[in-house]
Design an enzyme around this catalytic site. Structure first.
Site, PDB file in Angstrom:
ATOM      1  N   HIS A 150      -3.819   5.132   9.466  1.00  0.00           N
ATOM      2  CA  HIS A 150      -2.163   4.870   9.107  1.00  0.00           C
ATOM      3  C   HIS A 150      -1.293   6.055   9.465  1.00  0.00           C
ATOM      4  CE1 HIS A 150      -3.547   6.205   4.888  1.00  0.00           C
ATOM      5  NE2 HIS A 150      -2.223   6.494   4.917  1.00  0.00           N
ATOM      6  N   ASP A 202     -10.212   4.521   8.614  1.00  0.00           N
ATOM      7  CA  ASP A 202      -9.083   4.930   8.653  1.00  0.00           C
ATOM      8  C   ASP A 202      -8.771   6.366   9.014  1.00  0.00           C
ATOM      9  OD1 ASP A 202      -6.194   5.227   8.229  1.00  0.00           O
ATOM     10  OD2 ASP A 202      -6.334   4.417   6.091  1.00  0.00           O
ATOM     11  N   SER A 232      -3.121  11.416   2.321  1.00  0.00           N
ATOM     12  CA  SER A 232      -3.575  10.963   3.220  1.00  0.00           C
ATOM     13  C   SER A 232      -3.908  11.974   4.507  1.00  0.00           C
ATOM     14  CB  SER A 232      -2.734   9.811   3.780  1.00  0.00           C
ATOM     15  OG  SER A 232      -2.928   8.654   2.973  1.00  0.00           O
TER      16      SER A 232
HETATM   17  N1  ARG Z   1      -2.604   2.680   0.162  1.00  0.00           N
HETATM   18  C1  ARG Z   1      -2.808   3.948   1.151  1.00  0.00           C
HETATM   19  C2  ARG Z   1      -1.448   4.835   1.073  1.00  0.00           C
HETATM   20  O1  ARG Z   1      -1.017   4.738   0.144  1.00  0.00           O
HETATM   21  C3  ARG Z   1      -2.764   3.220   2.661  1.00  0.00           C
HETATM   22  C4  ARG Z   1      -1.568   2.496   3.332  1.00  0.00           C
HETATM   23  C5  ARG Z   1      -1.897   2.054   4.409  1.00  0.00           C
HETATM   24  N2  ARG Z   1      -2.497   1.160   4.687  1.00  0.00           N
HETATM   25  C6  ARG Z   1      -2.151  -0.437   4.308  1.00  0.00           C
HETATM   26  N3  ARG Z   1      -3.269  -1.460   4.466  1.00  0.00           N
HETATM   27  N4  ARG Z   1      -1.000  -0.829   4.049  1.00  0.00           N
HETATM   28  O2  ARG Z   1      -0.676   5.079   1.827  1.00  0.00           O
HETATM   29  N1  GLU Z   2      -2.617   6.262   1.216  1.00  0.00           N
HETATM   30  C1  GLU Z   2      -1.674   7.338   0.652  1.00  0.00           C
HETATM   31  C2  GLU Z   2      -1.156   8.216   1.556  1.00  0.00           C
HETATM   32  O1  GLU Z   2      -0.879   7.888   2.761  1.00  0.00           O
HETATM   33  C3  GLU Z   2      -2.917   8.084  -0.153  1.00  0.00           C
HETATM   34  C4  GLU Z   2      -3.326   7.179  -1.272  1.00  0.00           C
HETATM   35  C5  GLU Z   2      -2.751   8.018  -2.441  1.00  0.00           C
HETATM   36  O2  GLU Z   2      -1.615   7.620  -3.016  1.00  0.00           O
HETATM   37  O3  GLU Z   2      -3.460   8.561  -2.943  1.00  0.00           O
HETATM   38  O4  GLU Z   2      -0.769   9.382   1.327  1.00  0.00           O
END
Ligand code: ARG
Ligand code: GLU
Length: 724
Positions: A85, A220, A651
């Site tokens: 991502h 990921d 991330s």
């Molecule tokens: N929750 C993760 C973050 O905050 C991954 C986000 C990307 N993935 C998604 N399915 N939208 O960035």
């Molecule tokens: N998916 C999040 C990011 O892009 C990390 C998840 C979180 O917030 O800990 O940094």
């Protein structure tokens, strides 16, 4: 009696130190604050192994990737791993209908096939330094505004001199609300090429359905390579550039993880609010999160329906859907967690203890009483203004899509009115570039529904002083149906060809006529009201609150003297340490700490886009061809959960074991624990990583790009499993 107290303390210390550990610590201060505890939890290295300015240390293997992710070096030849991502935009930019790398994945089979990414940079931290004295020099005698000005002057002088004439990128950032300042000096590399990415059906497996959720099965990750010019120094892209040689890269462990293993996450967490007063927790939990969730419920309902019924719309809106639903889901977990922790009452109890401490020190009346009176008054005002600000932001700034076009056309008109010819020209050109990109992913009926649904929310939910008269008039005169017909459907802004023609012609009279366009007019009135009456007040309140927070924070530091404290995240390098562990999300339910390929097969469903497992992966599952990547029971590991305190920006961060070997790449948190941005809970707050063995398996067995493993340092310390 004293002995008893001591031994209770001792037991408490031992138990306390065995469990999960809150905090995002400054790497420079580990020796002083954390190392003993880290070692007690199992860490086998020294603080210099993590951060050292004179010798290669872990910090030299870590980058800020792009605007706000983390990435790390995994070979002596500049190979970098981060999340799928995090590289999504680059992967997408190389994709076309013929070469759809998002759907099929991309693997360079030689260095020549690696793809350059103009604009993408990675930056390595050269060093960080406490510059509090230098920043505050000469400010003691000054009053608020003069003081701020002096701080800005000192800051830019420090940044300029540390940059050594542009060789480094430098930032001075406040910590603890300006009770401390740190200087960060980075070297920025500008030639970063895409090396590999799994198909989205692996890299984004589970999509928005599984996002923030444990148990998780997302692969990921993506691979890039950093290139350098002469002498290993940064250079613009050139085919003559050579792979960058980092001072340090992470060896990769093939041993895998066991419950209770020590883990450390070293990366760039973006922002947290650990020290806010009860007033603000209350506003977030009971107003801001619920408001924004409710507005996004409506947006997602519209998007979901349209995406389900039309595959073209699904593609057009998939990135928008992902970004709307990401925070939407996180906020739900945050409310749940704050409620479960009884966070407001915990904050109130802390504030009472603070008051007691200050009274005992005779500083309550002289220093802090007024701060808390100010909090009461400031947050009382803030509550209504931030509500309005949230609504404008969700609906006007990034809700109704056509308002983005309106905003650009509005700028053009302003430049004509003020006769700024140069700027007008560049606005016209910029807008003409923007239109095809915008309309490519724009589906008129979706946006019309967004308009119809969201605009009335403003007047239903906000006090009238937060709305322009104009909106009230328009809404009073028209029911919903008429509103759409008279405003949305009458606009030319939604007609790409017509608008393009007007812009290309550049006839000022015709352009000025657009002022009467009903969508533009509505946008204008709303935006003007926001810029004139809401934003400045929110900014002023925030700045007043921060001034008071600085005093309160200084008090907390004094009160906690001797105890280690960590500053809120600020997108700079921090260390979080904890253990590999699952958790108990609710009564009767216990989560393991890891998932396997079998779980991907359980979810497999070709009918559901997010769960459509690629054929090749199914074949590998059926033939059990896992090679050296299987765990000791023959399963293929996919993800694991651990109790490291992380947030957005983490991330792509390396997650390493006691020996500093890479065991995974961080990519998410479990949503029951996402209130950790405000209040961490050792019972529930877990980060989620892809098990590095799954990434290696995908590169090697799935993609047939095993040649990439040759440049990595794969290590195996446990001998019980025979190597092939
Ligand atoms: N929750 C993760 C973050 O905050 C991954 C986000 C990307 N993935 C998604 N399915 N939208 O960035
Ligand atoms: N998916 C999040 C990011 O892009 C990390 C998840 C979180 O917030 O800990 O940094």
């Amino acid at each position: 009696m004293r002995r008893l107290k001591l031994s209770i303390l001792f037991i408490f210390f031992v138990i306390g130190s065995l469990s999960a550990k809150e905090g995002m610590w400054i790497p420079l201060l580990l020796e002083k604050y954390n190392l003993a505890e880290m070692q007690e939890m199992g860490f086998e290295l020294t603080a210099q192994d993590i951060y050292d300015v004179n010798n290669g240390s872990m910090k030299d293997a870590i980058v800020v990737f792009g605007g706000g992710c983390t990435g790390e070096m995994i070979s002596p030849e500049g190979l970098l791993i981060t999340n799928h991502h995090c590289g999504y935009r680059q992967i997408q930019s190389h994709s076309s209908v013929e070469n759809d790398y998002l759907t099929n994945g991309f693997w360079a089979m030689s260095r020549e096939e690696e793809l350059p990414n103009p604009g993408l940079t990675v930056r390595f931290l050269e060093y960080m330094e406490d510059v509090t004295d230098e920043v505050l020099e000469g400010t003691e005698v000054l009053e608020t505004e003069e003081r701020e000005k002096k701080i800005r002057e000192n800051t830019s002088r420090l940044e300029r001199s540390a940059s050594e004439r542009g060789k480094y990128m430098t930032q001075v950032k406040p910590l603890f609300y300006g009770n401390q300042y740190y200087l960060y000096v980075y070297k920025v590399y500008r030639d970063v090429r895409l090396v590999g990415a799994p198909p989205s059906a692996i890299g984004k497996f589970g999509g928005d359905t599984d996002n923030w959720i444990w148990p998780r099965h997302t692969g990921d990750f993506s691979l890039f390579r950093v290139y350098a010019g002469e002498n290993n120094e940064p250079a613009d892209y050139s085919p003559d550039n050579v792979p960058f040689q980092p001072k340090k890269f992470f060896p990769i462990s093939l041993d895998g993880v066991q419950e209770g293993d020590f883990t450390m996450v070293f990366g760039n967490p973006g922002s947290t609010m650990q020290y806010i007063p009860s007033h603000e927790v209350d506003i977030i939990q009971n107003q801001r999160d619920p408001d924004r969730i409710a507005i996004r419920d409506k947006k997602l309902e519209i998007l979901n329906q349209a995406m389900e019924s039309d595959p073209k719309v699904r593609i057009q809106y998939s990135a928008k859907h992902a970004s709307i639903s990401n925070a939407w889901k996180k906020w739900q977990g945050e409310i749940l967690g704050l409620e479960r922790l009884d966070a407001i009452n915990k904050k109130l109890a802390f504030e009472a203890a603070f008051k007691e401490w200050a009274e005992a020190n005779r500083t309550w009346e002289s220093e802090y009483q007024q701060v808390f009176e100010n909090f009461d008054a400031l947050y009382f005002l803030y509550k209504d203004f931030i509500k309005a600000s949230d609504y404008y932001s969700e609906i006007v700034l990034r809700g109704v899509e056509i308002f983005q076009v309106a905003s650009r056309v509005n700028n053009i008109i302003k430049n004509i009115e003020s006769k700024q010819d140069k700027r007008l020209e560049s606005e016209l050109k910029g807008t003409l570039d923007f239109l095809p990109r915008f309309f490519k992913d724009y589906h008129h009926p979706v946006d019309e529904q967004l308009f119809e649904t969201l605009i009335p929310l403003l007047s239903n939910d906000l006090k009238s002083e937060f709305l322009p008269e104009y909106l009230n008039d328009v809404l009073a005169k028209n029911d919903r149906d008429k509103l759409v017909r008279k405003v949305y459907q009458k606009s030319v802004l939604t007609d790409e060809q017509k608008l393009k023609q007007i812009l290309e012609e550049g006839d000022e009279k015709k352009l000025l006529k657009l002022r009467k366009d009903p969508v533009l007019e509505l946008y204008n009135r709303l935006n003007f009201h926001y810029e004139a009456n809401i934003k400045p007040v929110v900014d002023a309140l925030n700045s007043r609150i921060n001034q008071k927070m600085k005093i309160y924070m200084a008090g907390i530091i004094l009160m906690k003297e001797g105890e280690p404290l960590y500053p809120d995240a600020n997108l700079t390098l921090r260390v979080a340490y904890g253990k590999v562990e699952g958790y108990e999300p609710r009564d009767g339910v216990k989560y393991k700490h890891y998932t396997t390929l079998a779980g991907i097969m359980e979810k497999d469903n070709p009918e559901i886009y997010d769960y459509n497992v690629p054929e090749r992966l199914k074949e590998l599952f059926h033939s059990k061809d896992y090679g050296r990547y299987a765990d000791s029971e023959g399963y293929l590991p996919v993800c694991f959960a651990a109790s490291n305190h992380t947030t957005g920006g983490n991330s792509g961060s390396p997650i390493v074991n006691a020996k500093g070997h890479l065991i995974g790449v961080n990519f998410d948190r479990c949503w029951e624990g996402t209130m950790s941005d405000i209040m961490y809970d050792p019972e529930q707050s877990r980060n989620i990583a892809i098990d590095i063995r799954y990434a290696l398996f995908l590169i090697d067995k799935f993609a047939g790009a095993g040649y990439l493993l040759d440049e990595m340092e794969l290590v195996r310390e446990k001998v019980e499993v025979a190597d092939e």
